[in-house]
Write a protein that holds these residues in place. Structure first.
Motif, mmCIF file in Angstrom:
data_model
loop_
_atom_site.group_PDB
_atom_site.id
_atom_site.type_symbol
_atom_site.label_atom_id
_atom_site.label_comp_id
_atom_site.label_asym_id
_atom_site.label_seq_id
_atom_site.Cartn_x
_atom_site.Cartn_y
_atom_site.Cartn_z
ATOM 1 N N THR A 48 -38.290 105.253 104.263
ATOM 2 C CA THR A 48 -38.984 104.616 103.195
ATOM 3 C C THR A 48 -40.293 104.103 103.857
ATOM 4 O O THR A 48 -40.874 103.895 103.680
ATOM 5 N N ASN A 96 -42.005 96.368 92.923
ATOM 6 C CA ASN A 96 -41.060 98.536 92.642
ATOM 7 C C ASN A 96 -40.408 98.831 94.367
ATOM 8 O O ASN A 96 -39.059 98.581 94.269
ATOM 9 N N TYR A 97 -41.120 98.165 95.233
ATOM 10 C CA TYR A 97 -40.391 98.062 96.797
ATOM 11 C C TYR A 97 -39.018 97.350 97.240
ATOM 12 O O TYR A 97 -38.486 97.800 97.344
ATOM 13 N N GLU A 154 -31.757 97.607 95.116
ATOM 14 C CA GLU A 154 -30.855 98.607 94.698
ATOM 15 C C GLU A 154 -29.804 99.625 95.802
ATOM 16 O O GLU A 154 -28.600 99.883 95.877
ATOM 17 N N GLU A 175 -36.500 98.173 94.353
ATOM 18 C CA GLU A 175 -35.627 99.560 95.397
ATOM 19 C C GLU A 175 -34.610 99.558 96.656
ATOM 20 O O GLU A 175 -33.835 99.480 96.381
ATOM 21 N N LEU A 223 -33.043 105.340 91.731
ATOM 22 C CA LEU A 223 -34.798 104.946 91.197
ATOM 23 C C LEU A 223 -35.066 104.340 90.278
ATOM 24 O O LEU A 223 -34.068 103.718 89.325
ATOM 25 N N VAL A 224 -35.456 103.356 90.368
ATOM 26 C CA VAL A 224 -35.405 101.947 89.939
ATOM 27 C C VAL A 224 -36.344 101.823 89.289
ATOM 28 O O VAL A 224 -37.692 102.312 89.708
#
Length: 310
Positions: A84, A35-36, A42, A39, A11-12
């Motif tokens: 995702t 955000n995508y 990461e 994530e 979770l970023v």
């Protein structure tokens, strides 16, 4: 499956946005892209770390080891991307992440938390590797009780040496030296000092709680930001990594260099794939392509996987 669980657990909350958005409708849409991207990268970094630790062929066949590592990374990234993408489709977006390139390297590690950081033969000043050109790490988890106690707050490098502080040196072929010291300060805190080739000294410290953790690549100490470490995780020329006063550090470590396991000048006493310490084939770095599409936004960029655990 275990690898998929690892990458899906990330979770970023924040990121630095450096990509290019070709078009966007509003600020909230851009936030979804950011955000995508964050994530995804990461998740890829977690997959690199997992592959290096769990999907390495325990065999002297280095080529087979690299094939296994690359297959593991690409499979994990594809699984994350597919999962995702299915979720994003519910909101009218199309996303994808693909592995573009992988650079093979060598991981050097010790996993016995009760052993000091001496060589396999017990030498307390020794060089795990020479003739490397890039390094990621080290990551360390050291027992606080075994660190050398110093007589000041860590700003005096000469005093750190005199007091026997454990240190890691990166010595380049042109003679430049970067040093990382870990020790117990005179106020009881655990300290980290980094000395750059130009002589600049930077420190961080934290309360001693029995176990000291640091990650030079991520520039964190005791899971908090430690900017001093940023000066250590880089080099301008080929270099040698050496440990000094290794009897004053007990615990585990891991770092990766950018040379193949069958071409890196690792210490002759190191064993392949097992032993304390040891070396293995590893993924040194990877580039992934990240794509995000919505009715109003298109984003596509190839980015390096940063801060990958080694």
């Amino acid at each position: 499956m275990a690898t998929l669980f690892v990458v899906l657990a990330l979770l970023v909350n924040t990121t630095i946005y450096t990509g290019n958005v070709a078009s966007r409708s509003d600020v909230s849409e851009s936030a979804h892209v950011i955000n995508y991207r964050s994530e995804a990268v990461e998740a890829a970094g977690s997959a690199v770390g997992y592959a290096n630790r769990h999907d390495n062929e325990s065999s002297p066949d280095v080529d087979a080891a690299y094939i296994a590592l690359n297959d593991s990374l690409r499979r994990s990234v594809a699984n994350w991307s597919d999962t995702t993408a299915a979720h994003g489709a519910l909101s009218g977006t199309a996303t994808e992440m693909q592995v573009i390139t992988v650079q093979n390297g060598t991981r050097i590690a010790q996993t016995d938390s009760s052993r000091n950081l001496s060589s396999p033969t017990g030498a307390t000043t020794w060089s795990p590797v020479t003739d490397a050109a890039g390094i990621r790490g080290p990551e360390m988890r050291l027992a606080t009780a075994d660190l050398a106690a110093v007589s000041d707050d860590g700003d005096d490098v000469g005093q750190l040496v005199a007091d026997g502080s454990f240190r890691v040196n990166i010595t380049e072929t042109d003679g430049e030296v970067r040093s990382l010291f870990v020790y117990e300060r005179n106020d009881g805190d655990v300290g980290v000092t980094v000395r750059s080739p130009g002589g600049t000294v930077r420190t961080c410290h934290a309360a001693a709680d029995g176990l000291t953790t640091l990650n030079a690549r991520a520039a964190t100490f005791e899971n908090e930001s430690c900017p001093a470490l940023r000066a250590f995780d880089r080099a301008d020329d080929a270099f040698e990594v050496s440990f000094v006063a290794a009897q004053n550090a007990v615990g585990t470590y891991s770092f990766a260099v950018d040379q193949r396991a069958d071409g890196t000048s690792v210490a002759p006493s190191l064993s392949l794939d097992s032993g304390m310490p040891f070396y293995t084939a590893a993924i040194y770095t990877a580039d992934v392509n990240v794509t995000y599409r919505s009715p109003d936004t298109y984003y596509n960029a190839t980015v390096e996987v940063p801060n990958a655990s080694v």
